[in-house]
Design a protein around this motif. Structure first.
Motif, PDB file in Angstrom:
ATOM      1  N   VAL A 111       0.880  -1.218  -0.014  1.00 50.04           N
ATOM      2  CA  VAL A 111       0.046   0.059   0.089  1.00 50.04           C
ATOM      3  C   VAL A 111       1.164   1.337   0.117  1.00 50.04           C
ATOM      4  CG1 VAL A 111      -1.484   1.396   1.408  1.00 50.04           C
ATOM      5  CG2 VAL A 111      -2.065  -1.225   1.110  1.00 50.04           C
ATOM      6  N   ILE A 112       1.841   1.094   0.915  1.00 54.81           N
ATOM      7  CA  ILE A 112       2.880   2.286   0.948  1.00 54.81           C
ATOM      8  C   ILE A 112       3.401   2.560  -0.500  1.00 54.81           C
ATOM      9  CG2 ILE A 112       4.956   3.395   1.954  1.00 54.81           C
ATOM     10  CD1 ILE A 112       4.033   1.582   4.401  1.00 54.81           C
ATOM     11  N   GLU A 113       4.079   1.468  -1.013  1.00 53.37           N
ATOM     12  CA  GLU A 113       4.365   1.613  -2.457  1.00 53.37           C
ATOM     13  C   GLU A 113       3.614   2.443  -3.429  1.00 53.37           C
ATOM     14  OE1 GLU A 113       5.540  -2.276  -3.207  1.00 53.37           O
ATOM     15  OE2 GLU A 113       7.555  -2.428  -1.885  1.00 53.37           O
ATOM     16  N   GLU A 114       2.211   1.949  -3.407  1.00 48.56           N
ATOM     17  CA  GLU A 114       1.418   2.613  -4.305  1.00 48.56           C
ATOM     18  C   GLU A 114       1.332   4.385  -3.999  1.00 48.56           C
ATOM     19  OE1 GLU A 114       0.163   1.506  -6.922  1.00 48.56           O
ATOM     20  OE2 GLU A 114       0.531  -0.545  -6.788  1.00 48.56           O
ATOM     21  N   LEU A 115       1.090   4.473  -2.691  1.00 49.61           N
ATOM     22  CA  LEU A 115       0.834   5.815  -2.065  1.00 49.61           C
ATOM     23  C   LEU A 115       1.993   6.660  -2.383  1.00 49.61           C
ATOM     24  CD1 LEU A 115      -0.817   5.093   1.424  1.00 49.61           C
ATOM     25  CD2 LEU A 115      -1.857   6.145  -0.351  1.00 49.61           C
ATOM     26  N   LEU A 116       3.505   6.229  -2.591  1.00 50.33           N
ATOM     27  CA  LEU A 116       4.435   7.022  -2.715  1.00 50.33           C
ATOM     28  C   LEU A 116       4.515   7.422  -4.080  1.00 50.33           C
ATOM     29  CD1 LEU A 116       6.999   5.056  -0.429  1.00 50.33           C
ATOM     30  CD2 LEU A 116       6.334   7.517  -0.074  1.00 50.33           C
ATOM     31  N   LYS A 117       4.066   6.653  -4.921  1.00 48.18           N
ATOM     32  CA  LYS A 117       3.910   6.782  -6.371  1.00 48.18           C
ATOM     33  C   LYS A 117       3.264   8.158  -6.452  1.00 48.18           C
ATOM     34  CE  LYS A 117       3.583   2.092  -7.864  1.00 48.18           C
ATOM     35  NZ  LYS A 117       2.811   1.111  -8.776  1.00 48.18           N
ATOM     36  N   PHE A 118       2.356   8.632  -5.758  1.00 51.06           N
ATOM     37  CA  PHE A 118       1.751   9.783  -5.687  1.00 51.06           C
ATOM     38  C   PHE A 118       2.074  11.064  -4.873  1.00 51.06           C
ATOM     39  CE2 PHE A 118      -0.849   6.833  -7.947  1.00 51.06           C
ATOM     40  CZ  PHE A 118      -1.721   7.525  -8.941  1.00 51.06           C
ATOM     41  N   CYS A 119       3.392  10.984  -4.566  1.00 47.83           N
ATOM     42  CA  CYS A 119       3.966  11.584  -3.444  1.00 47.83           C
ATOM     43  C   CYS A 119       3.368  12.330  -2.436  1.00 47.83           C
ATOM     44  CB  CYS A 119       4.616  13.017  -4.596  1.00 47.83           C
ATOM     45  SG  CYS A 119       5.786  12.534  -5.925  1.00 47.83           S
ATOM     46  N   PRO A 120       2.831  11.481  -1.509  1.00 46.17           N
ATOM     47  CA  PRO A 120       1.926  11.974  -0.468  1.00 46.17           C
ATOM     48  C   PRO A 120       2.947  12.842   0.395  1.00 46.17           C
ATOM     49  CG  PRO A 120       2.466   9.832  -0.217  1.00 46.17           C
ATOM     50  CD  PRO A 120       3.107  10.146  -1.491  1.00 46.17           C
ATOM     51  N   SER A 121       2.349  13.682   1.435  1.00 46.56           N
ATOM     52  CA  SER A 121       3.066  14.379   2.475  1.00 46.56           C
ATOM     53  C   SER A 121       3.986  13.461   3.264  1.00 46.56           C
ATOM     54  CB  SER A 121       2.228  15.340   3.048  1.00 46.56           C
ATOM     55  OG  SER A 121       3.190  15.627   4.195  1.00 46.56           O
ATOM     56  N   LEU A 122       5.190  13.745   3.667  1.00 43.61           N
ATOM     57  CA  LEU A 122       6.097  12.839   4.471  1.00 43.61           C
ATOM     58  C   LEU A 122       6.407  13.684   5.719  1.00 43.61           C
ATOM     59  CD1 LEU A 122       8.513  11.299   1.825  1.00 43.61           C
ATOM     60  CD2 LEU A 122       6.748  10.212   3.136  1.00 43.61           C
ATOM     61  N   GLY A 123       5.751  15.085   5.554  1.00 39.21           N
ATOM     62  CA  GLY A 123       6.131  16.157   6.666  1.00 39.21           C
ATOM     63  C   GLY A 123       5.161  16.010   7.841  1.00 39.21           C
ATOM     64  N   LEU A 124       5.285  16.632   8.764  1.00 40.41           N
ATOM     65  CA  LEU A 124       4.512  16.795  10.069  1.00 40.41           C
ATOM     66  C   LEU A 124       3.042  16.921   9.668  1.00 40.41           C
ATOM     67  CD1 LEU A 124       5.173  16.546  13.156  1.00 40.41           C
ATOM     68  CD2 LEU A 124       5.097  18.997  13.229  1.00 40.41           C
ATOM     69  N   LEU A 125       2.126  15.973  10.353  1.00 38.84           N
ATOM     70  CA  LEU A 125       0.848  16.068  10.114  1.00 38.84           C
ATOM     71  C   LEU A 125       0.133  16.907  11.035  1.00 38.84           C
ATOM     72  CD1 LEU A 125       0.352  12.419   9.089  1.00 38.84           C
ATOM     73  CD2 LEU A 125       0.549  14.389   7.399  1.00 38.84           C
ATOM     74  N   ARG A 126      -1.183  17.225  10.894  1.00 40.51           N
ATOM     75  CA  ARG A 126      -2.020  17.597  12.049  1.00 40.51           C
ATOM     76  C   ARG A 126      -2.046  17.092  13.295  1.00 40.51           C
ATOM     77  NH1 ARG A 126      -7.525  18.050  12.602  1.00 40.51           N
ATOM     78  NH2 ARG A 126      -7.869  16.657  10.593  1.00 40.51           N
ATOM     79  N   ASN A 127      -1.984  15.764  13.103  1.00 42.42           N
ATOM     80  CA  ASN A 127      -2.025  15.111  14.451  1.00 42.42           C
ATOM     81  C   ASN A 127      -0.505  15.143  15.214  1.00 42.42           C
ATOM     82  OD1 ASN A 127      -0.176  13.513  13.140  1.00 42.42           O
ATOM     83  ND2 ASN A 127      -1.283  11.715  13.002  1.00 42.42           N
ATOM     84  N   GLY A 128       0.305  15.996  14.679  1.00 47.13           N
ATOM     85  CA  GLY A 128       1.563  16.016  15.449  1.00 47.13           C
ATOM     86  C   GLY A 128       2.623  15.213  15.227  1.00 47.13           C
ATOM     87  N   SER A 129       2.640  14.144  14.242  1.00 46.04           N
ATOM     88  CA  SER A 129       3.408  13.313  13.853  1.00 46.04           C
ATOM     89  C   SER A 129       3.572  13.238  12.508  1.00 46.04           C
ATOM     90  CB  SER A 129       3.027  12.001  14.503  1.00 46.04           C
ATOM     91  OG  SER A 129       4.111  10.999  14.507  1.00 46.04           O
ATOM     92  N   THR A 130       4.684  12.146  12.083  1.00 47.14           N
ATOM     93  CA  THR A 130       4.947  12.075  10.713  1.00 47.14           C
ATOM     94  C   THR A 130       4.667  10.363  10.437  1.00 47.14           C
ATOM     95  OG1 THR A 130       7.344  11.379  10.940  1.00 47.14           O
ATOM     96  CG2 THR A 130       6.655  13.757  10.497  1.00 47.14           C
ATOM     97  N   ALA A 131       4.621  10.275   8.926  1.00 51.60           N
ATOM     98  CA  ALA A 131       4.465   8.707   8.488  1.00 51.60           C
ATOM     99  C   ALA A 131       5.658   7.961   9.225  1.00 51.60           C
ATOM    100  CB  ALA A 131       4.229   8.679   7.220  1.00 51.60           C
ATOM    101  N   LEU A 132       6.852   8.600   9.090  1.00 49.16           N
ATOM    102  CA  LEU A 132       8.099   7.802   9.643  1.00 49.16           C
ATOM    103  C   LEU A 132       7.769   7.630  11.107  1.00 49.16           C
ATOM    104  CD1 LEU A 132      10.566   6.663   8.888  1.00 49.16           C
ATOM    105  CD2 LEU A 132      11.809   8.725   9.405  1.00 49.16           C
TER     106      LEU A 132
END
Length: 299
Positions: free
Chosen positions: A223-244
């Motif tokens: 799923v992550i590989e599919e999402l990464l093809k569309f350049c989703p945000s890897l930065g800080l989200l509104r929940n105060g965290s990141t995907a990493l």
């Protein structure tokens, strides 16, 4: 289906409908001693039972004997709802021949279409849509047929709904969109189809999480590989965290490596000022993060 039989004759009618015993059903109905629309305490009728169990000839006999097609059980379910839920497309078509309505809803807002979509009965979905079912139906929580199909991973149904005008980014009341729920459940083919049909890669649920965040936490790497093809945000989200951060918390080394390889920043702190490396004692994850941390520190 659970139902309670009220009288000996009603008992026999329900039994015949459930077992597909057409001869007994005809005998009982022709006796004139039992109402074709006799109900149990929950409002269940023989037509509903036969529709649920898939006995076409019994359904036809009940209709010919004058059964009310659109009666609703206490829960709001109809014969059409049950036939659609169970995937009995021949019965669905028969019910439409005699005036079944697609508009009747259960107490939680469910319709024949939402039931068919949830269970992935694509042939039934096609029949319902051809007979006027509303692709924008919503359950009481705001879930649409597309949402339900995405949650369960029914790709064919999803394509049918999108081709019929379903809104790819329509959220449930809590802000959850079809892409988010598909990512959470690990349905990579659904994620791919939704993205190609215009799903917002960074749509946030009310808690501030995105599809990538949830997939990262769950370790759904395809799923992550599919999402990464569309350049989703890897930065800080509104929940105060990141995907990493989510990936590290989820404990999958491969997920962490996928995100780092996509340029997720291991030096970006969350709202508590924790780096991803601060959230784990897993040596393999720390080794995956460390070269990138060292490279950034040396700049």
């Amino acid at each position: 289906m659970s139902y309670k039989k009220e009288t000996p004759l009603a008992n026999a009618v329900f039994w015949a409908a459930q077992k597909g015993n057409l001869a007994l059903l005809q005998l009982l109905l022709n006796s004139g001693r039992v109402d074709v629309d006799c109900k149990d305490k929950f409002g269940t009728t023989a037509l509903m039972v036969a529709s649920y169990t898939g006995h076409y000839e019994c359904v036809r006999e009940l209709i010919m004997q004058g059964a009310d097609i659109n009666l609703q059980r206490e829960t709001g379910s109809t014969a059409l709802f049950f036939a659609s839920q169970q995937g009995h497309n021949d019965i669905v078509k028969l019910l439409f021949e005699f005036g079944a309505s697609t508009e009747l809803q259960t107490k939680d807002g469910g319709t024949a279409l939402s039931a068919a979509c949830q269970y992935g009965h694509s042939d039934v979905v096609e029949t319902l849509l051809k007979n006027g079912a509303n692709v924008h139906d919503e359950l009481s929580d705001g879930a649409t047929p597309l949402f339900l199909a995405s949650q369960e991973g029914h790709v064919t149904v999803i394509r049918q709904l999108l081709s019929s005008g379903a809104k790819v980014n329509h959220p449930r009341k809590d802000g959850t969109v079809p892409l988010w729920i598909a990512a959470q459940m690990g349905h990579n083919e659904v994620v791919k189809v939704l993205l190609l049909r215009g799903a917002d890669r960074d749509a946030e649920r009310k808690d501030g999480s995105t599809a990538l965040f949830k997939a990262a936490h769950k370790g759904h790497n395809v799923v992550i590989e599919e999402l990464l093809k569309f350049c989703p945000s890897l930065g800080l989200l509104r929940n105060g965290s990141t995907a990493l951060h989510a990936a590290v918390m989820g404990g999958s080394v491969k997920t962490v490596a996928l995100l780092v390889g996509a340029n997720a920043d291991p030096m970006l702190p969350n709202k508590n000022n924790d780096l991803p490396a601060d959230l784990t004692k897993n040596d393999r994850i720390l080794r995956t993060l460390k070269p990138h941390i060292s490279n950034r520190e040396s700049l």
